[in-house]
Design a protein around this motif. Sequence first.
Motif, PDB file in Angstrom:
ATOM      1  N   VAL A   7       1.154  -1.144  -0.089  1.00 41.48           N
ATOM      2  CA  VAL A   7      -0.017  -0.175   0.083  1.00 41.48           C
ATOM      3  C   VAL A   7       0.706   1.155  -0.029  1.00 41.48           C
ATOM      4  CG1 VAL A   7      -1.814   1.346   1.302  1.00 41.48           C
ATOM      5  CG2 VAL A   7      -1.934  -1.217   1.266  1.00 41.48           C
ATOM      6  N   THR A   8       0.879   2.025  -0.953  1.00 41.51           N
ATOM      7  CA  THR A   8       1.423   3.585  -0.979  1.00 41.51           C
ATOM      8  C   THR A   8       0.765   4.190  -0.118  1.00 41.51           C
ATOM      9  OG1 THR A   8       2.131   3.023  -3.408  1.00 41.51           O
ATOM     10  CG2 THR A   8       2.209   5.207  -2.642  1.00 41.51           C
ATOM     11  N   ILE A   9       1.447   4.774   1.044  1.00 40.55           N
ATOM     12  CA  ILE A   9       1.128   5.810   1.913  1.00 40.55           C
ATOM     13  C   ILE A   9       1.226   7.178   1.465  1.00 40.55           C
ATOM     14  CG2 ILE A   9       0.920   6.715   4.402  1.00 40.55           C
ATOM     15  CD1 ILE A   9      -0.132   3.743   4.089  1.00 40.55           C
ATOM     16  N   VAL A  10       0.553   7.863   1.367  1.00 40.72           N
ATOM     17  CA  VAL A  10       0.544   9.454   0.718  1.00 40.72           C
ATOM     18  C   VAL A  10       0.151  10.460   1.810  1.00 40.72           C
ATOM     19  CG1 VAL A  10       0.099  11.041  -1.003  1.00 40.72           C
ATOM     20  CG2 VAL A  10       0.273   8.579  -1.757  1.00 40.72           C
ATOM     21  N   ALA A  11       0.887  10.961   2.389  1.00 42.82           N
ATOM     22  CA  ALA A  11       0.636  12.170   3.488  1.00 42.82           C
ATOM     23  C   ALA A  11       0.271  13.370   2.534  1.00 42.82           C
ATOM     24  CB  ALA A  11       1.628  12.610   4.438  1.00 42.82           C
ATOM     25  N   VAL A  12      -1.003  13.986   3.082  1.00 44.16           N
ATOM     26  CA  VAL A  12      -1.494  15.140   2.597  1.00 44.16           C
ATOM     27  C   VAL A  12      -1.505  16.201   3.442  1.00 44.16           C
ATOM     28  CG1 VAL A  12      -3.374  16.458   1.501  1.00 44.16           C
ATOM     29  CG2 VAL A  12      -3.198  13.956   1.107  1.00 44.16           C
ATOM     30  N   ASP A  13      -0.602  17.494   3.106  1.00 47.61           N
ATOM     31  CA  ASP A  13      -0.472  18.489   4.170  1.00 47.61           C
ATOM     32  C   ASP A  13      -0.674  19.941   3.349  1.00 47.61           C
ATOM     33  OD1 ASP A  13       0.210  19.896   6.343  1.00 47.61           O
ATOM     34  OD2 ASP A  13       2.671  19.394   5.705  1.00 47.61           O
ATOM     35  N   ALA A  14      -0.908  20.659   4.283  1.00 44.15           N
ATOM     36  CA  ALA A  14      -1.224  22.128   3.720  1.00 44.15           C
ATOM     37  C   ALA A  14       0.061  22.856   3.347  1.00 44.15           C
ATOM     38  CB  ALA A  14      -1.985  22.927   4.597  1.00 44.15           C
ATOM     39  N   VAL A  15       0.084  23.810   2.218  1.00 36.42           N
ATOM     40  CA  VAL A  15       1.027  24.624   1.785  1.00 36.42           C
ATOM     41  C   VAL A  15       1.187  25.704   3.072  1.00 36.42           C
ATOM     42  CG1 VAL A  15       1.822  26.562   0.358  1.00 36.42           C
ATOM     43  CG2 VAL A  15       0.710  24.159  -0.511  1.00 36.42           C
ATOM     44  N   GLY A  16       2.424  25.936   3.453  1.00 38.64           N
ATOM     45  CA  GLY A  16       2.592  26.773   4.598  1.00 38.64           C
ATOM     46  C   GLY A  16       2.690  26.004   5.814  1.00 38.64           C
ATOM     47  N   SER A  17       2.610  24.678   5.889  1.00 38.20           N
ATOM     48  CA  SER A  17       2.775  24.007   7.113  1.00 38.20           C
ATOM     49  C   SER A  17       4.469  23.590   7.232  1.00 38.20           C
ATOM     50  CB  SER A  17       1.978  22.776   7.043  1.00 38.20           C
ATOM     51  OG  SER A  17       2.383  21.744   7.879  1.00 38.20           O
ATOM     52  N   VAL A  18       4.856  23.339   8.262  1.00 42.40           N
ATOM     53  CA  VAL A  18       6.547  22.857   8.443  1.00 42.40           C
ATOM     54  C   VAL A  18       6.624  21.569   8.603  1.00 42.40           C
ATOM     55  CG1 VAL A  18       6.905  25.125   9.109  1.00 42.40           C
ATOM     56  CG2 VAL A  18       6.324  23.442  10.689  1.00 42.40           C
ATOM     57  N   THR A  19       5.568  20.658   8.645  1.00 42.44           N
ATOM     58  CA  THR A  19       5.493  19.341   9.235  1.00 42.44           C
ATOM     59  C   THR A  19       6.442  18.477   8.187  1.00 42.44           C
ATOM     60  OG1 THR A  19       2.929  19.545   9.790  1.00 42.44           O
ATOM     61  CG2 THR A  19       4.157  17.143   9.486  1.00 42.44           C
ATOM     62  N   LEU A  63      -5.665  20.693   9.072  1.00 42.37           N
ATOM     63  CA  LEU A  63      -4.339  19.986   8.759  1.00 42.37           C
ATOM     64  C   LEU A  63      -3.124  20.988   8.834  1.00 42.37           C
ATOM     65  CD1 LEU A  63      -5.488  17.717   5.812  1.00 42.37           C
ATOM     66  CD2 LEU A  63      -5.480  17.321   8.269  1.00 42.37           C
ATOM     67  N   GLY A  64      -1.943  20.795   8.947  1.00 43.15           N
ATOM     68  CA  GLY A  64      -0.841  21.574   8.840  1.00 43.15           C
ATOM     69  C   GLY A  64      -0.466  22.101  10.111  1.00 43.15           C
ATOM     70  N   THR A  65       1.023  22.473  10.451  1.00 45.69           N
ATOM     71  CA  THR A  65       1.449  22.684  11.729  1.00 45.69           C
ATOM     72  C   THR A  65       2.407  23.608  11.650  1.00 45.69           C
ATOM     73  OG1 THR A  65       3.491  21.137  11.838  1.00 45.69           O
ATOM     74  CG2 THR A  65       1.256  20.234  12.673  1.00 45.69           C
ATOM     75  N   SER A  66       2.739  24.426  12.590  1.00 48.84           N
ATOM     76  CA  SER A  66       3.862  25.614  12.409  1.00 48.84           C
ATOM     77  C   SER A  66       4.848  25.125  13.316  1.00 48.84           C
ATOM     78  CB  SER A  66       3.313  26.878  12.982  1.00 48.84           C
ATOM     79  OG  SER A  66       2.745  26.923  14.564  1.00 48.84           O
ATOM     80  N   THR A  67       4.841  23.841  14.084  1.00 49.80           N
ATOM     81  CA  THR A  67       5.861  23.038  14.869  1.00 49.80           C
ATOM     82  C   THR A  67       5.589  21.761  14.421  1.00 49.80           C
ATOM     83  OG1 THR A  67       5.647  24.514  16.816  1.00 49.80           O
ATOM     84  CG2 THR A  67       6.465  22.473  17.004  1.00 49.80           C
ATOM     85  N   ARG A  68       6.755  21.203  14.028  1.00 51.62           N
ATOM     86  CA  ARG A  68       6.775  19.749  13.543  1.00 51.62           C
ATOM     87  C   ARG A  68       6.293  18.703  14.873  1.00 51.62           C
ATOM     88  NH1 ARG A  68       9.713  16.308  10.105  1.00 51.62           N
ATOM     89  NH2 ARG A  68      10.189  14.215  10.877  1.00 51.62           N
TER      90      ARG A  68
END
Length: 327
Positions: free
Chosen positions: A197-209, A222-227
Amino acid sequence: MPIISSPHEFNVEDLYIDLRRLNGTPLYLKCEGFNFAGSIKLKAAAEMLDAAELEGLIRPGSVLVESSSGNLGVALAIIAADRGYRFVCVTDPRCNPTTVRLMRSLGADVRVISKQDANLGYLHSRIQYVRDLCASDDRYVWLNQYANPNNWRAHYEQTAPEIERSFPDLEVLFVGAGTTGTLMGCARYFKERRRPVTIVAVDAVGSVTFGGVPERRVVPGLGTSTRPALLDEAWVDDVVHVLETDTIRACHSLAARGFVLGGSTGTVVSGATRWLGEKYPGEDPVAVAISPDLGERYLTSVYDETWLRTHFGQADLFTDTDWSPYP
């Protein structure tokens, strides 16, 4: 006929939307919002709180405290109300007003932190507030969704097996990245079983994750400013980043077909649609994306014309419902 005595005992686990009919994308959307918390966070909240009780971390007079952009706060507020605990939710101005009112209606003490951190978000400031609160009074118990292994364990034990039962031939799984609890739990489950299974993470532009450049973000979820401390990129095969304008386009496109879903869901659907269009053009892989929440709490933000004008300059930018990656 299901009969329950506690709100966290009810959760619809096997409802999927087939997006082929909506936009031609070969994607099944696992809907996690049909419970009393309205989101997938109910699983993590119950798992973390159950573990804290078993470990004896919660004593008479304890006060639960957590930093949340909304969904986990609601889930904890519901369980705290059911079990008779006091609960303090530390959030920020991006939290939907409806979510704040809901938590307060459940008896939660909601504190909004408006100090931005260096990465143009509020997460560091929220976490520091929680740490200071716990240092000032030992009655406070911080479950810490960002580092608590019971966060990902909830999805390792529940969400991933649910998907495997429904789709034994699964090829691609898309998971939004917030605290990365859902992502890590599902990825560990399939990788440890050596499933292809290919695991694809979806994040927001501007997130530092995933090491992105920090930018202003206004859609909660979704998304973070701290990992996040939970994140281990070794379990992830690919990452796709989604602009907030594309998140909102996806939300409005789904709503135009009768599915009012949350901002996190819009991000996941937009990212998955684009990724499949690039990687599997004209093909029909067995692909699933996780929809974390429903859309009612976003009626004053993502679905509100005034809010859209305030943050993006115009409201009609999101009326185009043609978001298929296929010609």
